[in-house]
Design an enzyme around this catalytic site. Structure first.
Site, PDB file in Angstrom:
ATOM      1  N   GLU A   1       0.906  -1.201   0.127  1.00  0.00           N
ATOM      2  CA  GLU A   1       0.007   0.238  -0.194  1.00  0.00           C
ATOM      3  C   GLU A   1       0.676   1.403   0.031  1.00  0.00           C
ATOM      4  O   GLU A   1       0.709   2.372  -0.523  1.00  0.00           O
ATOM      5  CB  GLU A   1      -0.931   0.449   1.141  1.00  0.00           C
ATOM      6  CG  GLU A   1      -2.012  -1.644   1.313  1.00  0.00           C
ATOM      7  CD  GLU A   1      -3.139  -1.525   0.049  1.00  0.00           C
ATOM      8  OE1 GLU A   1      -2.640  -0.022  -1.408  1.00  0.00           O
ATOM      9  OE2 GLU A   1      -3.231  -2.839  -0.271  1.00  0.00           O
TER      10      GLU A   1
ATOM     11  N   GLU B   1      -0.528  -0.194  -9.677  1.00  0.00           N
ATOM     12  CA  GLU B   1      -0.512  -1.765  -8.708  1.00  0.00           C
ATOM     13  C   GLU B   1       0.882  -2.009  -9.611  1.00  0.00           C
ATOM     14  O   GLU B   1       1.665  -2.780  -8.653  1.00  0.00           O
ATOM     15  CB  GLU B   1      -1.384  -2.394 -10.012  1.00  0.00           C
ATOM     16  CG  GLU B   1      -0.930  -3.876  -9.297  1.00  0.00           C
ATOM     17  CD  GLU B   1      -2.010  -4.399  -7.970  1.00  0.00           C
ATOM     18  OE1 GLU B   1      -1.314  -4.622  -6.856  1.00  0.00           O
ATOM     19  OE2 GLU B   1      -2.184  -3.186  -7.067  1.00  0.00           O
TER      20      GLU B   1
END
Length: 500
Positions: free
Chosen positions: A265, A294
């Site tokens: 994250e 991503e």
């Protein structure tokens, strides 16, 4: 020099878009709050609030004056960056203009209502609780896709919400190649007699894990002035370049899971924080898409956080937080962080290899659901069968199976392929960064991450949506998008670890 007419047309368009962007950012904060802070009883009001914001931003985007502003800007003499902004707003407008505002509001309200239903279903291991609202979301998203382009398969249309430029055919090609080349490698690993170190078996206090997660964020250079760490049922990151928040979760029997999730994250947040401040509210101040997003999280999680240099750096912090690890070496920790599991049911805890089989499974199931080839009530059985086929294990509960991910409760159908696309891109970007930065491994081992941050910001983050995905990849790496670097990385790394 741009004419006054060009400036006026472009500025009017951008001013309109900035209002929409601010409303969407506010909706993002409400969504974060619902998952992290909101009391359980707040759902009815929150659903109405999010629905109203979604409807308002949609109405502003598709109003007649916006179309006029777009046409005026498109006919003006624009710079390259201005043309990119207009291109991105036009893409959003063309899709949104085909979708009724009432449907947008209904989707938003239903996803807000679905979140607590999913949480309850997962907690109670009861898929039947979630099934009715999942059916509602599928119907709504099919209707949404049909409005945008009824001539194409709805899943292809939905995929473009998350990755508008690579194309579903590219995703299918990448996933097919990963399945073809990773499955034999996974089988070889499973047959290896190499014993991988397991120093983190046992119980590790959640408070100590949180302290370690904060240590990791400090080490990697997280900007606490513009971010925060919280817990959520499913880890995620959200925000803007001024406020990029991360969440994680803790399992006292799996300290590596929380650590790698936190680093993952962080990768998302560092991309968001790397977007240019002075382009806030413009497509140039927004991330390219979820494949690129991503790539940043997987780069930091896998190429940094699972590397031997990182564990040489970070193991002393781990030993400070957890007792009983005095004899653990950096090599032990590196092996544990890269162990290939033959019994891992959970995607977010999966290793670099089996992770992609989790994605293939979800991609196949959600596409079949959207295309009407699979009934919702069949999902648990089909999920378990595919887990058996691809990973050789069967979940004993739906909580560890088809209910483990939050995405379907968000109505995010078409999202999952971007995880593998991002992982593949991460390897390609990291290879280019490694070639450009002298002694990157030494930097990581020394806790010096500025050069890597700077390379990623210069080559990826600072562009916002200036380039399409293929063009951004070429600008950053000098090559077209390819899975070669990821597969070379996986073969070399796991071949060495498991003496293949």
């Amino acid at each position: 020099m741009a004419s006054d007419a060009t400036v006026d047309a472009y500025d009017e368009l951008l001013e309109r878009y900035e209002r929409i962007s601010n409303i969407q950012s506010a909706a993002g904060v409400l969504s974060w709050d619902q998952e992290v802070m909101m009391p359980d009883g707040g759902t009815p009001a929150r659903s109405a609030q999010r629905s109203a914001l979604s409807a308002t931003s949609h109405e502003l985007l598709v109003e007649e004056d916006m179309e006029g502003a777009l046409e005026a800007a498109e006919s003006a003499d624009l710079s390259g960056e201005q043309a990119a902004v207009v291109r991105e707003i036009r893409r959003q407008y063309d899709r949104a203009a085909r979708v009724p505002t009432d449907l947008v509001a209904e989707i938003s309200q239903t996803t807000s209502e679905a979140l607590p239903v999913w949480k309850e279903a997962k907690a109670e291991d009861d898929f039947e609780t979630f099934a009715p609202i999942l059916e509602d979301l599928l119907d709504l998203k099919r209707e949404y896709a049909d409005h945008i382009d009824s001539s194409r398969p709805p899943y292809e249309v939905l995929f473009e919400d998350y990755e508008p430029y690579l194309g579903l055919d590219t995703a299918e090609r990448i996933l097919d190649r990963l399945r073809e080349e990773l499955v034999p490698l996974i089988d070889e690993v499973g047959e290896s007699d190499v014993e991988i170190a397991r120093p983190f078996d046992g119980t590790f206090d959640a408070d100590a894990q949180e302290a370690l997660a904060r240590d990791a964020l400090d080490t990697l250079g997280y900007d606490w002035e513009r971010g925060r760490l919280d817990t959520a049922p499913h880890p995620f990151s959200t925000g803007t370049q001024f406020d990029a928040r991360v969440t994680t979760r803790f399992d006292e029997e799996d300290p590596l899971g929380a650590l790698t999730s936190t680093i993952h994250e962080f990768g998302h947040a560092t991309y968001t924080l790397g977007l240019p401040d002075d382009e806030y509210g413009s497509p140039l101040g927004e991330s390219r898409n979820l494949s690129v997003h991503e790539s940043q999280s997987r780069l930091w999680e896998n190429h940094v956080g699972r590397s031997q240099p990182f564990w040489s750096l970070f193991l002393p912090k781990v030993k400070e937080r957890f007792s009983g690890l005095d004899d653990v070496t950096a090599r032990d920790a590196y092996e544990a962080a890269n162990r290939v599991y033959d019994d891992n049911l959970i995607r977010v805890e999966a290793d670099e290899l089996t992770y992609h089989m989790h994605i293939v499974l979800r991609f196949e199931i959600e596409r079949a659901l959207i295309e009407g080839d699979l009934d919702v009530r069949e999902v648990p059985q089909v999920w378990n069968d595919k887990m058996d086929e691809y990973l050789g294990i069967r979940p004993e509960t739906d909580a560890d199976g088809c209910l483990q991910d939050i995405h379907w409760s968000h109505g995010s159908f078409g999202y999952f392929p971007t995880y593998s696309l991002g992982s593949v891109l991460a390897a390609q970007l990291y290879e280019s960064a490694d070639a450009a930065i002298d002694d990157l491994d030494d930097d990581i081992e020394s806790g010096e991450f500025d050069a890597l941050h700077d390379w990623l910001t210069t080559n990826v983050h600072s562009h916002g949506q200036r380039y399409t995905t293929p063009d951004l990849i070429e600008e950053a790496t000098g090559e077209a998008f390819t899975a070669d670097y990821f597969l070379d990385h996986a073969t070399a790394k796991y071949g060495a670890l498991y003496d293949l």
